[in-house]
Design an enzyme around this catalytic site. Structure first.
Site, PDB file in Angstrom:
ATOM      1  N   LYS A  22      49.577   7.718 -63.930  1.00 57.99           N
ATOM      2  CA  LYS A  22      48.728   7.398 -62.766  1.00 57.99           C
ATOM      3  C   LYS A  22      49.577   7.314 -61.501  1.00 57.99           C
ATOM      4  O   LYS A  22      49.261   7.938 -60.490  1.00 57.99           O
ATOM      5  CB  LYS A  22      48.028   6.053 -63.000  1.00 57.99           C
ATOM      6  CG  LYS A  22      47.354   5.500 -61.752  1.00 57.99           C
ATOM      7  CD  LYS A  22      46.615   4.209 -62.032  1.00 57.99           C
ATOM      8  CE  LYS A  22      47.395   2.947 -61.785  1.00 57.99           C
ATOM      9  NZ  LYS A  22      47.704   2.639 -60.379  1.00 57.99           N
ATOM     10  N   ASN A  23      50.673   6.547 -61.582  1.00 61.81           N
ATOM     11  CA  ASN A  23      51.437   6.286 -60.366  1.00 61.81           C
ATOM     12  C   ASN A  23      52.272   7.480 -59.896  1.00 61.81           C
ATOM     13  O   ASN A  23      52.813   7.467 -58.791  1.00 61.81           O
ATOM     14  CB  ASN A  23      52.339   5.061 -60.553  1.00 61.81           C
ATOM     15  CG  ASN A  23      51.524   3.776 -60.559  1.00 61.81           C
ATOM     16  OD1 ASN A  23      50.320   3.798 -60.305  1.00 61.81           O
ATOM     17  ND2 ASN A  23      52.175   2.667 -60.857  1.00 61.81           N
ATOM     18  N   ARG A  92      43.451   0.869 -52.754  1.00 68.86           N
ATOM     19  CA  ARG A  92      44.525   0.519 -51.832  1.00 68.86           C
ATOM     20  C   ARG A  92      45.591   1.615 -51.776  1.00 68.86           C
ATOM     21  O   ARG A  92      46.141   1.899 -50.723  1.00 68.86           O
ATOM     22  CB  ARG A  92      45.111  -0.820 -52.293  1.00 68.86           C
ATOM     23  CG  ARG A  92      45.958  -1.478 -51.294  1.00 68.86           C
ATOM     24  CD  ARG A  92      47.370  -1.500 -51.747  1.00 68.86           C
ATOM     25  NE  ARG A  92      48.240  -1.967 -50.698  1.00 68.86           N
ATOM     26  CZ  ARG A  92      49.414  -1.399 -50.453  1.00 68.86           C
ATOM     27  NH1 ARG A  92      49.811  -0.379 -51.174  1.00 68.86           N
ATOM     28  NH2 ARG A  92      50.176  -1.848 -49.495  1.00 68.86           N
ATOM     29  N   CYS A 116      44.242  -7.251 -52.089  1.00 65.93           N
ATOM     30  CA  CYS A 116      43.692  -6.628 -53.284  1.00 65.93           C
ATOM     31  C   CYS A 116      43.819  -7.614 -54.412  1.00 65.93           C
ATOM     32  O   CYS A 116      44.234  -8.748 -54.218  1.00 65.93           O
ATOM     33  CB  CYS A 116      44.382  -5.314 -53.595  1.00 65.93           C
ATOM     34  SG  CYS A 116      45.936  -5.542 -54.409  1.00 65.93           S
ATOM     35  N   ARG A 121      49.604  -7.263 -50.398  1.00 68.76           N
ATOM     36  CA  ARG A 121      50.047  -5.857 -50.325  1.00 68.76           C
ATOM     37  C   ARG A 121      50.032  -5.297 -48.899  1.00 68.76           C
ATOM     38  O   ARG A 121      49.256  -4.404 -48.554  1.00 68.76           O
ATOM     39  CB  ARG A 121      49.204  -4.987 -51.249  1.00 68.76           C
ATOM     40  CG  ARG A 121      49.357  -5.408 -52.683  1.00 68.76           C
ATOM     41  CD  ARG A 121      48.671  -4.494 -53.619  1.00 68.76           C
ATOM     42  NE  ARG A 121      49.553  -3.495 -54.181  1.00 68.76           N
ATOM     43  CZ  ARG A 121      49.217  -2.729 -55.210  1.00 68.76           C
ATOM     44  NH1 ARG A 121      48.024  -2.824 -55.731  1.00 68.76           N
ATOM     45  NH2 ARG A 121      50.052  -1.848 -55.686  1.00 68.76           N
ATOM     46  N   PRO A 122      50.904  -5.833 -48.051  1.00 66.73           N
ATOM     47  CA  PRO A 122      50.990  -5.328 -46.677  1.00 66.73           C
ATOM     48  C   PRO A 122      51.564  -3.909 -46.633  1.00 66.73           C
ATOM     49  O   PRO A 122      52.116  -3.429 -47.628  1.00 66.73           O
ATOM     50  CB  PRO A 122      51.943  -6.317 -46.004  1.00 66.73           C
ATOM     51  CG  PRO A 122      52.743  -6.914 -47.112  1.00 66.73           C
ATOM     52  CD  PRO A 122      51.890  -6.874 -48.341  1.00 66.73           C
ATOM     53  N   ILE A 123      51.430  -3.237 -45.470  1.00 68.28           N
ATOM     54  CA  ILE A 123      52.023  -1.895 -45.337  1.00 68.28           C
ATOM     55  C   ILE A 123      53.010  -1.850 -44.159  1.00 68.28           C
ATOM     56  O   ILE A 123      53.272  -0.790 -43.603  1.00 68.28           O
ATOM     57  CB  ILE A 123      50.952  -0.791 -45.197  1.00 68.28           C
ATOM     58  CG1 ILE A 123      49.982  -1.077 -44.035  1.00 68.28           C
ATOM     59  CG2 ILE A 123      50.185  -0.605 -46.488  1.00 68.28           C
ATOM     60  CD1 ILE A 123      49.172   0.147 -43.629  1.00 68.28           C
ATOM     61  N   ASP A 124      53.530  -3.032 -43.798  1.00 67.85           N
ATOM     62  CA  ASP A 124      54.459  -3.096 -42.664  1.00 67.85           C
ATOM     63  C   ASP A 124      55.679  -2.189 -42.850  1.00 67.85           C
ATOM     64  O   ASP A 124      56.144  -1.562 -41.890  1.00 67.85           O
ATOM     65  CB  ASP A 124      54.897  -4.551 -42.404  1.00 67.85           C
ATOM     66  CG  ASP A 124      55.495  -5.200 -43.658  1.00 67.85           C
ATOM     67  OD1 ASP A 124      54.914  -5.026 -44.754  1.00 67.85           O
ATOM     68  OD2 ASP A 124      56.543  -5.852 -43.547  1.00 67.85           O
ATOM     69  N   LEU A 125      56.183  -2.074 -44.080  1.00 67.74           N
ATOM     70  CA  LEU A 125      57.381  -1.250 -44.300  1.00 67.74           C
ATOM     71  C   LEU A 125      57.073   0.240 -44.113  1.00 67.74           C
ATOM     72  O   LEU A 125      57.902   0.996 -43.601  1.00 67.74           O
ATOM     73  CB  LEU A 125      57.961  -1.492 -45.698  1.00 67.74           C
ATOM     74  CG  LEU A 125      58.359  -2.935 -46.018  1.00 67.74           C
ATOM     75  CD1 LEU A 125      58.798  -3.071 -47.473  1.00 67.74           C
ATOM     76  CD2 LEU A 125      59.489  -3.388 -45.085  1.00 67.74           C
ATOM     77  N   ASP A 304      54.268  -4.050 -63.584  1.00 68.71           N
ATOM     78  CA  ASP A 304      53.026  -3.556 -64.202  1.00 68.71           C
ATOM     79  C   ASP A 304      52.949  -3.883 -65.693  1.00 68.71           C
ATOM     80  O   ASP A 304      51.887  -3.783 -66.288  1.00 68.71           O
ATOM     81  CB  ASP A 304      52.893  -2.036 -64.006  1.00 68.71           C
ATOM     82  CG  ASP A 304      52.477  -1.691 -62.583  1.00 68.71           C
ATOM     83  OD1 ASP A 304      52.121  -2.611 -61.828  1.00 68.71           O
ATOM     84  OD2 ASP A 304      52.516  -0.497 -62.226  1.00 68.71           O
ATOM     85  N   ILE A 326      57.713  -9.592 -58.006  1.00 68.53           N
ATOM     86  CA  ILE A 326      57.248  -8.521 -57.122  1.00 68.53           C
ATOM     87  C   ILE A 326      55.940  -8.862 -56.403  1.00 68.53           C
ATOM     88  O   ILE A 326      55.856  -8.758 -55.183  1.00 68.53           O
ATOM     89  CB  ILE A 326      57.100  -7.176 -57.893  1.00 68.53           C
ATOM     90  CG1 ILE A 326      58.366  -6.867 -58.707  1.00 68.53           C
ATOM     91  CG2 ILE A 326      56.782  -6.033 -56.929  1.00 68.53           C
ATOM     92  CD1 ILE A 326      59.623  -6.581 -57.918  1.00 68.53           C
ATOM     93  N   ARG A 396      40.125   2.235 -64.082  1.00 67.86           N
ATOM     94  CA  ARG A 396      40.838   2.808 -62.923  1.00 67.86           C
ATOM     95  C   ARG A 396      42.139   3.466 -63.359  1.00 67.86           C
ATOM     96  O   ARG A 396      42.605   4.411 -62.717  1.00 67.86           O
ATOM     97  CB  ARG A 396      41.244   1.693 -61.952  1.00 67.86           C
ATOM     98  CG  ARG A 396      40.119   0.953 -61.330  1.00 67.86           C
ATOM     99  CD  ARG A 396      40.685   0.079 -60.268  1.00 67.86           C
ATOM    100  NE  ARG A 396      41.070   0.963 -59.183  1.00 67.86           N
ATOM    101  CZ  ARG A 396      40.779   0.738 -57.933  1.00 67.86           C
ATOM    102  NH1 ARG A 396      40.150  -0.342 -57.585  1.00 67.86           N
ATOM    103  NH2 ARG A 396      41.124   1.587 -57.006  1.00 67.86           N
TER     104      ARG A 396
END
Ligand code: UD1
Length: 418
Positions: A22-23, A92, A116, A121-125, A304, A326, A396
């Site tokens: 999936k990933n 996400r 989520c 789960r920010p996206i600042d990076l 995971d 994490i 999912r």
């Protein structure tokens, strides 16, 4: 709402094939638009998340053909530069489209992914890296507008080895001017798979799998066919399920090197593992010894696998300690597990698991994808009927989990709800 009904207590025995990752599939599907041509993907898992990716690709203007695990994406007609808010909210990881849309349109509009099921789960990076590549970022009322004349390669050091930020930076840099160097990059095998895919398409990416990834921008890419790598988390899930129920299971189409921390922890817990080139066999007597785990970026123990491994440890002899480093909110499944007779206490990022002799069947509900898989493991162990609700989370990310488990001798069916 769909549910699994499990009549627990059966040992698992037999042989199954592991599906595509999936990933790895998600970023590779997002990357497919970069060639504005034809991409043929094989071994794509048939799961809800890849269906959403296909929906987004169609909204962006791609034509799609799908035949079981083979997908053909024709991105010649791609025009859209906006990721629909509703799909962004539903999945996400659709933020992974930002890098490749930027790459071809020099412009992308997305809504904030927000929280989520496993944390903020920010996206600042991701955004910080885009800025370094010369992208101007405006944020207004929940939307993020990214725009630039051209993307120019640069040296980027990530504050944390984020998988998504590493992938998005690679995707935005493939068609950039000059060289991008990502320091403190995430080293996950799925990033190596993305690199291999991009290079087959004509990109010049090197170093994935190490802390430094170098992307030499190219002007044009070409049509490509690619076979997605096997899912290491699905592999780990079946290994732990077998360890907890007893029996002997052979998993085919796997890459054992991707599972080193899981294999060694399972051995430490008293299981016998036979590792071959493309398969792993586990022989379990169900006598599990307690152990401690600490989740870390790859090559450490994967976050995971935390819920699934921890659930196996609930029936171990002795006390185990789990530290989740994490994601801050990855213990939501624990109260459900305790309702089944597990003895787990949580203090911040630490879970203390006091091994019990048996788990009891119960009606429980999924809280997230991997937490849901953990409850399936518990249901397989508990003698009697367990009902797991809200299994949409599991669908999912796991392809035909019920079918594969039935092939191994489990008694599990899906109940369609209203
Ligand atoms: C990916 C995987 C997910 C896995 C995770 C860690 C996919 C589709 N998902 O998620 O299954 O659990 O890697 O192995 O591949 N962070 C920030 N700012 C950012 C980005 C991340 O603070 O801009 C933080 C996150 O909140 C988290 C940590 O970094 O605490 C790791 O996140 P990241 O590696 O980015 O995970 P994902 O790419 O979202």
């Amino acid at each position: 709402m769909k549910s699994y009904i499990i009549e627990g207590g059966n040992k698992l025995n037999g042989e199954i094939n592991i599906s595509g990752s999936k990933n790895a599939a998600l970023p590779i599907m997002a990357a497919s638009i970069l060639n504005k041509g034809i991409t043929k993907l094989y071994n794509v898992p048939d799961i809800h998340d890849t269906k959403i990716m296909l929906e987004i690709l169609q909204i962006l203007g791609c034509k799609i053909k799908k035949n079981s695990d083979k997908i053909i994406i024709d991105s010649k007609g791609i025009k859209q530069f906006e990721i629909p808010e509703q799909l962004m909210r539903e999945m996400r990881s659709s933020v992974i489209f930002a890098g490749s849309i930027l790459g071809i349109h020099k412009r992308v509009k997305l809504s904030y992914p927000g929280g989520c099921d496993i944390g903020a789960r920010p996206i600042d990076l991701h955004l910080k890296a885009f800025k370094k590549l010369g992208v101007k970022i405006d944020e207004e009322s929940g939307y993020i507008n990214c725009e630039c004349e051209k993307i120019v390669g640069n040296d980027i050091t990530l504050d944390f080895p984020s998988v998504g930020a590493t992938e998005n930076t690679i995707l935005a840099s493939v068609l950039a001017e000059g060289v991008t160097i990502i320091q403190n990059a995430a080293m996950e095998p799925e990033i190596v798979d993305l690199q291999n895919f991009l290079n087959k398409m004509g990109a010049k990416v090197s170093g994935a799998g190490s802390k430094t990834v170098v992307i030499q921008g190219v002007k044009k890419l070409k049509d490509v066919s690619y076979n997605i790598m096997p899912d290491r988390i699905e592999t780990g899930t079946f290994l732990c399920m077998t360890a907890a129920t007893g029996g002997t299971v052979k998993l085919n189409s796997v890459v054992p090197e991707h599972l080193i921390p899981i294999i060694s922890k399972l051995e430490e817990c008293g299981n016998e593992l036979i590792v071959e080139k493309n398969s792993i066999t586990i022989k379990s007597s169900r006598k599990i010894k307690a152990t401690d785990i600490k989740t870390m970026p790859y090559p450490g123990f994967p976050t995971d696998m935390q819920s699934i491994f921890a659930t196996m440890l609930t029936i171990a002899k002795g006390t185990s300690i789990v530290i989740e480093n994490i994601f801050e909110n990855r213990y939501k499944y624990i109260p459900e597990l305790n309702r089944m007779g597990a003895k787990v206490t949580i203090e911040g990022r630490t879970a203390v698991i006091k091994g019990v002799k048996k788990l009891n069947p119960a009606i429980v509900k999924c809280t997230d994808l991997r937490g849901g898989a953990a409850l399936v493991l518990a249901g397989l162990v508990a003698k009697g009927k367990t009902e797991i609700n809200n299994i949409e989370y599991i669908l999912r990310g796991y392809e035909k989990l019920d079918v594969k488990l039935r092939n191994l001798g489990a008694n599990i069916i899906i109940k369609e709800g209203e």
